[in-house]
Structure formats: C-alpha cells, structure tokens
Design a protein around this motif. Structure first.
Motif, PDB file in Angstrom:
ATOM      1  N   LEU A 228       4.640   5.239  -5.148  1.00  0.00           N
ATOM      2  CA  LEU A 228       4.165   4.076  -5.912  1.00  0.00           C
ATOM      3  C   LEU A 228       3.063   3.370  -5.113  1.00  0.00           C
ATOM      4  CD1 LEU A 228       4.925   2.920  -8.612  1.00  0.00           C
ATOM      5  CD2 LEU A 228       6.627   1.473  -7.509  1.00  0.00           C
ATOM      6  N   GLU A 229       3.276   3.309  -3.819  1.00  0.00           N
ATOM      7  CA  GLU A 229       2.303   2.696  -2.911  1.00  0.00           C
ATOM      8  C   GLU A 229       0.998   3.520  -2.923  1.00  0.00           C
ATOM      9  OE1 GLU A 229       3.152  -0.122  -1.527  1.00  0.00           O
ATOM     10  OE2 GLU A 229       1.212  -0.331  -0.502  1.00  0.00           O
ATOM     11  N   ILE A 230       1.139   4.833  -2.862  1.00  0.00           N
ATOM     12  CA  ILE A 230      -0.036   5.725  -2.888  1.00  0.00           C
ATOM     13  C   ILE A 230      -0.779   5.564  -4.214  1.00  0.00           C
ATOM     14  CG2 ILE A 230      -0.707   8.177  -3.070  1.00  0.00           C
ATOM     15  CD1 ILE A 230       1.031   8.767  -0.715  1.00  0.00           C
ATOM     16  N   ALA A 231      -0.020   5.491  -5.317  1.00  0.00           N
ATOM     17  CA  ALA A 231      -0.635   5.316  -6.635  1.00  0.00           C
ATOM     18  C   ALA A 231      -1.469   4.036  -6.651  1.00  0.00           C
ATOM     19  CB  ALA A 231       0.440   5.280  -7.714  1.00  0.00           C
ATOM     20  N   LYS A 232      -0.890   2.990  -6.085  1.00  0.00           N
ATOM     21  CA  LYS A 232      -1.585   1.694  -6.050  1.00  0.00           C
ATOM     22  C   LYS A 232      -2.864   1.799  -5.222  1.00  0.00           C
ATOM     23  CE  LYS A 232       1.909  -1.594  -6.227  1.00  0.00           C
ATOM     24  NZ  LYS A 232       2.874  -2.272  -5.348  1.00  0.00           N
ATOM     25  N   ASN A 233      -2.720   2.390  -4.036  1.00  0.00           N
ATOM     26  CA  ASN A 233      -3.875   2.481  -3.118  1.00  0.00           C
ATOM     27  C   ASN A 233      -5.025   3.293  -3.697  1.00  0.00           C
ATOM     28  OD1 ASN A 233      -2.483   0.947  -1.303  1.00  0.00           O
ATOM     29  ND2 ASN A 233      -1.771   2.689  -0.068  1.00  0.00           N
ATOM     30  N   PHE A 234      -4.696   4.349  -4.434  1.00  0.00           N
ATOM     31  CA  PHE A 234      -5.740   5.236  -4.958  1.00  0.00           C
ATOM     32  C   PHE A 234      -6.096   4.949  -6.414  1.00  0.00           C
ATOM     33  CE2 PHE A 234      -4.121   7.883  -1.425  1.00  0.00           C
ATOM     34  CZ  PHE A 234      -5.315   8.186  -0.794  1.00  0.00           C
ATOM     35  N   GLY A 235      -5.427   3.963  -7.021  1.00  0.00           N
ATOM     36  CA  GLY A 235      -5.693   3.636  -8.423  1.00  0.00           C
ATOM     37  C   GLY A 235      -5.263   4.737  -9.372  1.00  0.00           C
ATOM     38  N   LEU A 236      -4.144   5.403  -9.060  1.00  0.00           N
ATOM     39  CA  LEU A 236      -3.663   6.495  -9.913  1.00  0.00           C
ATOM     40  C   LEU A 236      -2.655   5.991 -10.948  1.00  0.00           C
ATOM     41  CD1 LEU A 236      -3.177   9.170  -7.111  1.00  0.00           C
ATOM     42  CD2 LEU A 236      -4.674   9.439  -9.107  1.00  0.00           C
ATOM     43  N   ILE A 237      -2.658   6.605 -12.117  1.00  0.00           N
ATOM     44  CA  ILE A 237      -1.672   6.316 -13.157  1.00  0.00           C
ATOM     45  C   ILE A 237      -0.310   6.808 -12.663  1.00  0.00           C
ATOM     46  CG2 ILE A 237      -0.958   6.958 -15.514  1.00  0.00           C
ATOM     47  CD1 ILE A 237      -3.987   7.576 -15.973  1.00  0.00           C
ATOM     48  N   VAL A 238       0.743   6.070 -12.993  1.00  0.00           N
ATOM     49  CA  VAL A 238       2.097   6.442 -12.568  1.00  0.00           C
ATOM     50  C   VAL A 238       2.835   7.108 -13.723  1.00  0.00           C
ATOM     51  CG1 VAL A 238       4.331   5.496 -11.843  1.00  0.00           C
ATOM     52  CG2 VAL A 238       2.209   4.588 -10.863  1.00  0.00           C
ATOM     53  N   THR A 239       3.406   8.295 -13.476  1.00  0.00           N
ATOM     54  CA  THR A 239       4.227   8.944 -14.502  1.00  0.00           C
ATOM     55  C   THR A 239       5.571   9.347 -13.895  1.00  0.00           C
ATOM     56  OG1 THR A 239       3.617  11.254 -14.103  1.00  0.00           O
ATOM     57  CG2 THR A 239       2.123   9.960 -15.500  1.00  0.00           C
ATOM     58  N   GLY A 240       6.428   9.933 -14.722  1.00  0.00           N
ATOM     59  CA  GLY A 240       7.714  10.399 -14.210  1.00  0.00           C
ATOM     60  C   GLY A 240       8.486  11.170 -15.250  1.00  0.00           C
ATOM     61  N   GLY A 241       9.374  12.014 -14.772  1.00  0.00           N
ATOM     62  CA  GLY A 241      10.217  12.784 -15.678  1.00  0.00           C
ATOM     63  C   GLY A 241      11.271  13.548 -14.918  1.00  0.00           C
ATOM     64  N   SER A 242      12.196  14.137 -15.668  1.00  0.00           N
ATOM     65  CA  SER A 242      13.358  14.774 -15.036  1.00  0.00           C
ATOM     66  C   SER A 242      13.065  16.176 -14.509  1.00  0.00           C
ATOM     67  CB  SER A 242      14.493  14.853 -16.056  1.00  0.00           C
ATOM     68  OG  SER A 242      14.110  15.674 -17.151  1.00  0.00           O
ATOM     69  N   ASP A 243      12.052  16.866 -15.085  1.00  0.00           N
ATOM     70  CA  ASP A 243      11.792  18.288 -14.770  1.00  0.00           C
ATOM     71  C   ASP A 243      12.989  19.132 -15.218  1.00  0.00           C
ATOM     72  OD1 ASP A 243      10.348  20.452 -13.952  1.00  0.00           O
ATOM     73  OD2 ASP A 243      10.227  19.872 -11.841  1.00  0.00           O
ATOM     74  N   CYS A 244      13.541  18.765 -16.374  1.00  0.00           N
ATOM     75  CA  CYS A 244      14.701  19.471 -16.926  1.00  0.00           C
ATOM     76  C   CYS A 244      14.306  20.897 -17.331  1.00  0.00           C
ATOM     77  CB  CYS A 244      15.203  18.723 -18.154  1.00  0.00           C
ATOM     78  SG  CYS A 244      16.566  19.541 -18.977  1.00  0.00           S
ATOM     79  N   HIS A 245      15.106  21.873 -16.902  1.00  0.00           N
ATOM     80  CA  HIS A 245      14.918  23.275 -17.309  1.00  0.00           C
ATOM     81  C   HIS A 245      16.105  23.717 -18.177  1.00  0.00           C
ATOM     82  CE1 HIS A 245      11.859  23.256 -14.135  1.00  0.00           C
ATOM     83  NE2 HIS A 245      11.452  24.440 -14.526  1.00  0.00           N
ATOM     84  N   GLY A 246      16.639  22.797 -18.956  1.00  0.00           N
ATOM     85  CA  GLY A 246      17.836  23.119 -19.729  1.00  0.00           C
ATOM     86  C   GLY A 246      18.971  23.375 -18.756  1.00  0.00           C
ATOM     87  N   LEU A 247      19.630  24.544 -18.909  1.00  0.00           N
ATOM     88  CA  LEU A 247      20.742  24.874 -18.019  1.00  0.00           C
ATOM     89  C   LEU A 247      20.335  25.927 -16.994  1.00  0.00           C
ATOM     90  CD1 LEU A 247      23.509  25.006 -20.774  1.00  0.00           C
ATOM     91  CD2 LEU A 247      22.906  23.075 -19.295  1.00  0.00           C
ATOM     92  N   ALA A 248      19.025  26.220 -16.895  1.00  0.00           N
ATOM     93  CA  ALA A 248      18.558  27.315 -16.031  1.00  0.00           C
ATOM     94  C   ALA A 248      18.884  27.088 -14.566  1.00  0.00           C
ATOM     95  CB  ALA A 248      17.056  27.528 -16.209  1.00  0.00           C
ATOM     96  N   LYS A 249      18.939  25.834 -14.145  1.00  0.00           N
ATOM     97  CA  LYS A 249      19.218  25.554 -12.737  1.00  0.00           C
ATOM     98  C   LYS A 249      20.618  24.977 -12.551  1.00  0.00           C
ATOM     99  CE  LYS A 249      14.400  24.695 -11.593  1.00  0.00           C
ATOM    100  NZ  LYS A 249      13.476  23.998 -10.697  1.00  0.00           N
ATOM    101  N   GLY A 250      21.474  25.135 -13.558  1.00  0.00           N
ATOM    102  CA  GLY A 250      22.808  24.548 -13.469  1.00  0.00           C
ATOM    103  C   GLY A 250      22.908  23.424 -14.457  1.00  0.00           C
ATOM    104  N   LYS A 251      23.070  22.207 -13.962  1.00  0.00           N
ATOM    105  CA  LYS A 251      23.315  21.125 -14.912  1.00  0.00           C
ATOM    106  C   LYS A 251      22.016  20.605 -15.546  1.00  0.00           C
ATOM    107  CE  LYS A 251      23.833  16.708 -12.353  1.00  0.00           C
ATOM    108  NZ  LYS A 251      22.525  16.292 -12.197  1.00  0.00           N
ATOM    109  N   MET A 252      22.176  20.081 -16.731  1.00  0.00           N
ATOM    110  CA  MET A 252      21.033  19.552 -17.473  1.00  0.00           C
ATOM    111  C   MET A 252      20.518  18.269 -16.820  1.00  0.00           C
ATOM    112  SD  MET A 252      20.885  18.271 -21.406  1.00  0.00           S
ATOM    113  CE  MET A 252      21.508  16.601 -21.235  1.00  0.00           C
ATOM    114  N   LEU A 253      19.203  18.196 -16.628  1.00  0.00           N
ATOM    115  CA  LEU A 253      18.624  17.013 -15.980  1.00  0.00           C
ATOM    116  C   LEU A 253      18.080  15.988 -16.970  1.00  0.00           C
ATOM    117  CD1 LEU A 253      16.755  18.747 -13.014  1.00  0.00           C
ATOM    118  CD2 LEU A 253      18.819  17.344 -12.884  1.00  0.00           C
TER     119      LEU A 253
END
Ligand code: AMP
Ligand code: FE
Ligand code: FE
Ligand code: ZN
Length: 281
Positions: A228-253
């Motif tokens: 978040l600090e880096i985003a602020k310093n460089f003026g970058l848009i902030v995003t986010g997500g779970s990176d869910c792969h369904g059940l491919a890696k075990g539990k659902m994210l």
C-alpha cells in the motif's frame, strides 16, 4: 452495506476448476458485488461469466493474467477493463496456448527421464478446454501419488532449477504491458509479495504499469501495508483478489479476499481516462 469485490479469479478456461457460471454463483454465495475473472492467457470465460453475472445482478469486469519474464524471474501482470475482442490480444493468446501445449510434452519428457510413469494424455485429460499449465501437471503428480501435495510437486520438480521445469514463451514485461494497454486495459502487477522483486517496480512503471495487487490471499497484513505504501509512493492504482483456482489447490479461496468497491471505482475511472488518452493522445 459496504460493497465488495474480488478481482482475481480463475476458471476451468485456464487452470481453475469452476465453470464461469459456477464462479458467479459462488461469488453470490460469498456476497460479492463485483468480480473480475483473470484466467491465465485466456478470455474465453468472459462471455459466459458476463451473462451469468448480469442475470444475478453481480458486476463483472474483464480480466486476464499474463506471464512475463525479466531474465529468469517470472512476473505476472493482470489486465483489467480491456476490449476482450481485441484482435491483437486474441492472436497473441492463441500463440501462447500453442506454446503451452508444446511445453506439456517437454515437461512430460523430463518427468519420464526421471522414470515417472506420466503421460501427456493424463495431463490433457485434466486440462480439458483450459490453458495447460504447471498446476495441471502438479495435480496429475498428486493423483498418481508421485508427490503428496501440489506444493511438493512445485518444490521438487516444477520451479526454476528443478528437474522438470520448463519456462513458457518468454514475453518481456514491456511486451505484456503494451499488449494490455493497446487493448484499452489497465496493467496491474499481480501478487508482488510472491514475486519478491520490488526492485523491478520502477522498471515496470517506466514500461506503463498502472496498478499493483496489494490484497491477495497470500499477502499477510504486513505485506499489504508494505505494498500500500509502495502504491502511494509510485501513484499506482490498488487492486486485490483471492487468486481462487476453484478446488485445484485444495480449498476454495473465493470469498477470502474482499476489497472495497471504491477501489474498483478508481480502477474503472483510471481505465476510462486511459481510453480517452488512447483515442485523443
Ligand atoms: P504456469 O503458468 O503453467 O507456469 O503455471 C503457473 C500456475 O502454477 C499458477 O496458477 C500458479 O498459481 C501455480 N503455482 C505456481 N507456483 C505454485 C506453488 N508453489 N504452489 C501452488 N501453485 C503454484
Ligand atoms: Fe494459476
Ligand atoms: Fe499469478
Ligand atoms: Zn492467478
């Protein structure tokens, strides 16, 4: 109610296990107001997801996750709000798919040289209509009890320096960023906490990077604060997500990372501004 979004989700059109419609249904169950599907090197889930999302009153944003390399370091770049019918993008995705298919045969050859009873058909069975990748190989190794877990498969065989590692088509970060920009999209650095190469951020910024994935299922609070600090310093848009792969890696994210809808508003706003720039600039 505060609206929330998950902007990093895979379907079975790449290496996840949920159909686009299943993703939308799970998103509704998890009380998400907006999602972005970000398959590796594919936009094939977007039409179905858009339709399902519309019928359930969930907002869907076009997304994709592309891989680039700086030397041997893999850099994942997310693209958002682009034209998913852009012919230049679609042409490149077709090429990437073909290279990935070839790569499976090369990985299998390496595994066979290690005396493992693995065949390309086993892996392609799991791939289905998806984009073949290392996660499919890892799941096959687990199914065949060659390893005890997905993590072990990557650690022992599938990461750089390990005996069955094969890189993909080596696009540069500049090429990937330009590909997203020319399709009218917003390029965002995916899970920088997994890449562990903050030193590359100024270079990416020079190449046209617009955002950074601050929130991710593998970013602990400390990392979120740091990026978040880096985003602020460089003026970058902030995003986010779970990176869910369904059940491919075990539990659902899906549902484990919920970002405020305000961040999506900023992303969409930026995307509109860049599009204006593309048209007038
Ligand atoms: P590929 O694009 O074929 O090189 O494969 C990348 C995929 O493998 C991504 O979906 C990652 O989430 C997954 N992946 C990479 N490293 C690991 C790991 N150590 N454990 C689990 N999944 C991984
Ligand atoms: Fe993946
Ligand atoms: Fe990734
Ligand atoms: Zn991903």
């Amino acid at each position: 109610m505060n609206r929330v979004a998950d902007l990093h989700i895979h379907t079975l059109e790449s290496d996840g296990t949920f159909t686009p419609t299943e993703v939308v249904l799970k998103a509704r169950d998890q009380k998400l107001d907006a999602i972005a599907i970000t398959d590796h090197d594919s936009v094939k889930a977007l039409d179905e997801a858009r339709e399902s999302a519309q019928s359930l009153g969930i907002e869907m944003i076009a997304g994709i996750e592309l891989s680039a390399y700086v030397d041997d370091c893999e850099v994942h770049i997310l693209g958002y709000c682009f034209d998913d019918k852009d012919p230049v993008l679609l042409g490149k995705l077709q090429l990437l798919r073909e290279v990935r298919e070839q790569r499976i045969f090369e990985i299998v050859k390496k595994l066979q040289a290690l005396n493992f009873d693995v065949h390309a058909e086993d892996i392609f069975l799991l791939v289905g209509k998806g984009v073949p990748g290392r996660l499919h190989v890892a799941r096959t190794l687990v199914a065949k009890k060659i390893v005890g877990s997905i993590a072990e498969a990557f650690k022992r065989f599938l990461t750089p320096g390990k005996p069955a590692y094969v890189p993909k088509e080596k696009l540069s970060t500049g090429e990937v960023i330009r590909l997203i920009l020319q399709a009218g999209g917003v390029p965002v650095l995916a899970h920088p906490g997994l890449m562990k190469r903050d030193d590359l951020i100024p270079k990416l910024l020079n190449e046209g990077l617009k955002g950074i994935e601050v929130y991710h299922s593998e970013h602990v609070t400390e990392k979120q604060r740091h990026y978040l600090e880096i985003a602020k310093n460089f003026g970058l848009i902030v995003t986010g997500g779970s990176d869910c792969h369904g059940l491919a890696k075990g539990k659902m994210l899906l549902g484990t990372v919920k970002i405020p809808y305000d961040l999506l508003e900023l992303l969409k706003h930026a995307s509109r501004n860049y599009k204006e720039g593309l048209i007038h600039g």
